[in-house]
Design an enzyme around this catalytic site. Structure first.
Site, PDB file in Angstrom:
ATOM      1  CG  ASP A  84      -7.483   7.422   9.292  1.00 39.44           C
ATOM      2  OD1 ASP A  84      -7.395   7.421  10.529  1.00 39.44           O
ATOM      3  OD2 ASP A  84      -7.383   8.456   8.600  1.00 39.44           O
ATOM      4  CG  HIS A 113      -2.257  -0.774   0.734  1.00 38.94           C
ATOM      5  ND1 HIS A 113      -2.192  -1.972   0.083  1.00 38.94           N
ATOM      6  CD2 HIS A 113      -3.581  -0.477   0.836  1.00 38.94           C
ATOM      7  CE1 HIS A 113      -3.416  -2.392  -0.190  1.00 38.94           C
ATOM      8  NE2 HIS A 113      -4.276  -1.498   0.256  1.00 38.94           N
ATOM      9  CD  GLU A 122      -8.357  10.759  11.646  1.00 40.58           C
ATOM     10  OE1 GLU A 122      -8.864  11.030  10.532  1.00 40.58           O
ATOM     11  OE2 GLU A 122      -7.603   9.772  11.825  1.00 40.58           O
TER      12      GLU A 122
HETATM   13  P1  FAD Z   1       4.162  -1.678   2.112  1.00 45.59           P
HETATM   14  O1  FAD Z   1       3.624  -0.567   1.303  1.00 45.59           O
HETATM   15  O2  FAD Z   1       4.172  -3.013   1.511  1.00 45.59           O
HETATM   16  O3  FAD Z   1       5.646  -1.309   2.597  1.00 45.59           O
HETATM   17  C1  FAD Z   1       5.974  -0.005   3.042  1.00 45.59           C
HETATM   18  C2  FAD Z   1       7.486   0.124   3.245  1.00 45.59           C
HETATM   19  O4  FAD Z   1       7.870  -0.617   4.379  1.00 45.59           O
HETATM   20  C3  FAD Z   1       8.323  -0.410   2.089  1.00 45.59           C
HETATM   21  O5  FAD Z   1       9.517   0.313   2.014  1.00 45.59           O
HETATM   22  C4  FAD Z   1       8.591  -1.836   2.509  1.00 45.59           C
HETATM   23  O6  FAD Z   1       9.763  -2.357   1.920  1.00 45.59           O
HETATM   24  C5  FAD Z   1       8.715  -1.690   4.012  1.00 45.59           C
HETATM   25  N1  FAD Z   1       8.231  -2.856   4.737  1.00 45.59           N
HETATM   26  C6  FAD Z   1       7.087  -3.544   4.555  1.00 45.59           C
HETATM   27  N2  FAD Z   1       6.990  -4.528   5.456  1.00 45.59           N
HETATM   28  C7  FAD Z   1       8.092  -4.442   6.224  1.00 45.59           C
HETATM   29  C8  FAD Z   1       8.578  -5.177   7.323  1.00 45.59           C
HETATM   30  N3  FAD Z   1       7.909  -6.215   7.828  1.00 45.59           N
HETATM   31  N4  FAD Z   1       9.768  -4.824   7.870  1.00 45.59           N
HETATM   32  C9  FAD Z   1      10.459  -3.780   7.387  1.00 45.59           C
HETATM   33  N5  FAD Z   1      10.060  -3.057   6.331  1.00 45.59           N
HETATM   34  C10 FAD Z   1       8.879  -3.379   5.768  1.00 45.59           C
HETATM   35  N6  FAD Z   1      -0.731   5.571   7.290  1.00 45.59           N
HETATM   36  C11 FAD Z   1      -0.934   6.115   8.502  1.00 45.59           C
HETATM   37  O7  FAD Z   1       0.020   6.349   9.253  1.00 45.59           O
HETATM   38  N7  FAD Z   1      -2.189   6.436   8.933  1.00 45.59           N
HETATM   39  C12 FAD Z   1      -3.300   6.176   8.191  1.00 45.59           C
HETATM   40  O8  FAD Z   1      -4.401   6.439   8.621  1.00 45.59           O
HETATM   41  C13 FAD Z   1      -3.118   5.564   6.912  1.00 45.59           C
HETATM   42  N8  FAD Z   1      -4.182   5.279   6.143  1.00 45.59           N
HETATM   43  C14 FAD Z   1      -3.990   4.695   4.931  1.00 45.59           C
HETATM   44  C15 FAD Z   1      -5.093   4.387   4.148  1.00 45.59           C
HETATM   45  C16 FAD Z   1      -4.936   3.790   2.914  1.00 45.59           C
HETATM   46  C17 FAD Z   1      -6.143   3.466   2.075  1.00 45.59           C
HETATM   47  C18 FAD Z   1      -3.629   3.514   2.441  1.00 45.59           C
HETATM   48  C19 FAD Z   1      -3.415   2.906   1.096  1.00 45.59           C
HETATM   49  C20 FAD Z   1      -2.517   3.825   3.196  1.00 45.59           C
HETATM   50  C21 FAD Z   1      -2.683   4.425   4.456  1.00 45.59           C
HETATM   51  N9  FAD Z   1      -1.588   4.734   5.263  1.00 45.59           N
HETATM   52  C22 FAD Z   1      -1.790   5.294   6.494  1.00 45.59           C
HETATM   53  C23 FAD Z   1      -0.217   4.564   4.772  1.00 45.59           C
HETATM   54  C24 FAD Z   1       0.425   3.268   5.247  1.00 45.59           C
HETATM   55  O9  FAD Z   1       0.969   3.462   6.536  1.00 45.59           O
HETATM   56  C25 FAD Z   1       1.526   2.899   4.268  1.00 45.59           C
HETATM   57  O10 FAD Z   1       0.927   2.575   3.036  1.00 45.59           O
HETATM   58  C26 FAD Z   1       2.417   1.794   4.727  1.00 45.59           C
HETATM   59  O11 FAD Z   1       3.367   1.637   3.709  1.00 45.59           O
HETATM   60  C27 FAD Z   1       1.767   0.471   5.082  1.00 45.59           C
HETATM   61  O12 FAD Z   1       1.391  -0.284   3.974  1.00 45.59           O
HETATM   62  P2  FAD Z   1       1.842  -1.807   3.773  1.00 45.59           P
HETATM   63  O13 FAD Z   1       1.705  -2.593   5.015  1.00 45.59           O
HETATM   64  O14 FAD Z   1       1.117  -2.237   2.572  1.00 45.59           O
HETATM   65  O15 FAD Z   1       3.410  -1.676   3.503  1.00 45.59           O
END
Ligand code: FAD
Length: 520
Positions: free
Chosen positions: A164, A97, A275
């Site tokens: 969120d 994401h 918020e």
């Molecule tokens: P990914 O996107 O897959 O990874 C994010 C980064 O972290 C990459 O660099 C990846 O290599 C690294 N990574 C992933 N897993 C690990 C791991 N286990 N160890 C070390 N590194 C790792 N953020 C907020 O703070 N508050 C919110 O309310 C919020 N709402 C959101 C709503 C939506 C609809 C979306 C799409 C995103 C939102 N986000 C929010 C952002 C979210 O925190 C980031 O997208 C974050 O990257 C988490 O997504 P993911 O778990 O898919 O990680």
């Protein structure tokens, strides 16, 4: 401000198609002999070249579906042993994401963390009486927060701080910060973790906490995946609330809106979640795409006339037990009586705690059904100090976005004292700062709904912040050069760089953040 453009990503793809991938595959092939509990896939890797931002696509050479933490360690160790002569990098992928390729790698290995994320691997410790034995859950780094919630609710417990949207992974949000309307009192998610298990860039499995290997512990929190892959996190729990009174009120005056928000986040007795958002184009005043808020008085809500003004919506919740609903009513009454919203715009609804926390998912399902979820998302998330938020609002909402924006705009304050400055997260200097999120969708190829239009508005906002000395820091920053990252980290860059040399000296991990290019 240099950004990774679609063009840049396309160029990279072209390079890979012309030889990059085939050049890298033999390197990834050195992993094939590894004895794994899970498996490596050298085909079907296209899904790992996509993310929520939908603006960048880097094809990996292989995807590791780990069956154990040992698999993750073995893969990273093998790449480490290949040394600088190998161009291979490793990207942990949570739920993908990210906004601009942060969980991708061109020609490297993607580790699909969700393979290790199942509920069976979660351990809830209910804790004992008193502060000496607080409750916690040991959750895999690849677990989705929604699954952590389901698992802990079985014990009447829940994590304290959220995002969120819960279909994100534990490791993914902890690598950023994890901020939502609870952060003003609980701190962000990175402030609610007691211990981590990490696979470093050398392939070592290290347990760390504030007491043990604390440098790695704090570095990894908000560390953008640079120092290791989080394979397990020990997350603090509290008794789960049963019900939530979910309230929205509207303001037409920005000063009253922010003063009320600040008073609420500073008060001892206050709401559990606070918020706010900005309504510019007056459509979907109460039911924007982020939430499934259904006010108890929908007719009044749908008839509300804004007379063309920019409106500000303050959103709050109060947790309660249905047996004590009258006490909640009284407390909410007192709190609301101190606020200066437009009196005819008080809307509320009562939902379960689970429904409230998972609110964005119901909107996701609706958007998916309309084909509007998997569109480009040129989001911009800023942290703005309290002292400049009015100047920022006047220019951004009164001028730059006067009558054009393509998605929800979040705006709410948090307290710096709830953030631990030993973590890698970068925030403004003042005690109160605002999270301002421009959550744009770009469903069309041209015009107001296009990526180009949204990016140009984002650029204008960032340019204004830079020129006006707003003291802004970006959250989920999309920087592409080390120079930009150095400016972002400021005085903290030295520590960040030192930790990189210590825990991932070959710059194998999380190349999609574009902070440390791998030398080869
Ligand atoms: P990914 O996107 O897959 O990874 C994010 C980064 O972290 C990459 O660099 C990846 O290599 C690294 N990574 C992933 N897993 C690990 C791991 N286990 N160890 C070390 N590194 C790792 N953020 C907020 O703070 N508050 C919110 O309310 C919020 N709402 C959101 C709503 C939506 C609809 C979306 C799409 C995103 C939102 N986000 C929010 C952002 C979210 O925190 C980031 O997208 C974050 O990257 C988490 O997504 P993911 O778990 O898919 O990680």
């Amino acid at each position: 401000m240099v950004r990774v453009s679609v063009v840049c990503c396309l160029k990279l793809l072209l390079l890979l198609a012309l030889g990059g991938v085939t050049m890298h595959v033999p390197d990834a092939g050195v992993l094939a002999p590894l004895r794994l509990d899970g498996y490596l896939s050298f085909h079907d890797v296209a899904a790992a070249a996509r993310d929520f931002g939908n603006r960048c696509s880097l094809l990996p050479a292989a995807v590791l579906h780990p069956g154990s933490v040992a698999d993750v360690a073995a893969a990273v160790r093998r790449v480490f042993q290949l040394g600088e002569r190998s161009p291979l990098t490793v990207a942990a992928r949570g739920h993908g994401h990210s906004l601009l390729g942060q969980s991708q790698t061109a020609g490297g290995i993607v580790v699909r963390m969700e393979s290790l994320g199942g509920g069976a691997r979660m351990r809830v410790h209910a804790g004992g009486a008193g502060a000496d034995a607080p409750a916690y859950v040991d959750a895999p780094g690849g677990a989705l927060w929604i699954n952590v919630l389901h698992e802990t609710l079985k014990h009447g417990l829940a994590p304290k701080s959220w995002t969120d949207y819960l279909h994100l992974t534990v490791g993914g949000t902890l690598s950023n910060a994890g901020v939502s309307g609870q952060a003003f009192r609980q701190g962000p998610q990175v402030s609610n973790v007691n211990q981590l298990e990490i696979v470093t860039g050398r392939g070592d499995v290290v347990t760390c906490s504030p007491e043990e290997n604390s440098d790695l512990f704090y570095g990894a929190l908000g560390g953008l995946g640079q120092f290791g892959i989080i394979t397990r996190a020990r997350i603090a729990l509290e008794p789960a609330p049963k019900m939530v009174r979910w309230i929205r009120v509207l303001y037409s005056d920005f000063a009253s809106f922010t003063e009320d928000q600040e008073a609420l986040i500073s008060a001892e007795r206050t709401f559990d979640y606070i918020e706010g958002f900005v309504i510019i184009n007056r459509t979907g005043i109460l039911n924007n795409w982020r939430t499934s808020f259904k006010p108890q008085d929908p007719v009044q809500a749908s008839h509300f006339q804004s007379d063309g003004k920019v409106l500000y919506c303050l959103e709050m919740t109060k947790n309660f037990d249905p047996d004590e609903a009258d006490i909640m009513e009284q407390e909410v009454g007192v709190l609301l009586s101190r606020l200066r919203y437009i009196q005819s715009t008080l809307f509320h609804t009562d939902v379960t705690y689970l429904e409230f926390l998972d609110r964005v998912h119901s909107s996701e399902l609706k958007l998916r059904a309309q084909g509007l979820w998997e569109v480009p998302h040129p989001w911009l998330n800023l942290l703005i100090p309290r002292s400049t938020i009015h100047r920022f609002a006047t220019e951004v909402f009164g001028n730059i976005l006067k009558d054009s924006n393509n998605g929800p705009i979040l705006l709410y304050p948090v307290n710096r004292s709830k953030w631990d400055n030993r973590t890698s997260v970068v925030i403004p200097e003042e005690e109160i700062f605002y999270l301002v999120g421009f959550l744009s969708s770009a469903p069309s190829a041209s015009g107001h709904g296009s990526v180009e239009h949204a990016v140009s508005l984002n650029d204008k906002i960032v340019d204004f912040c830079d020129k006006a000395g707003v003291g802004m820091k970006q959250y989920l920053a999309p920087y592409t050069t080390q120079q930009q990252w150095k400016a972002h980290f400021g005085a903290r860059w030295e520590t960040f760089e030192r930790r990189k040399h210590m825990y991932d000296p070959l710059a194998i991990l999380a190349p999609g953040q574009r902070i440390f290019p791998k030398a080869s």
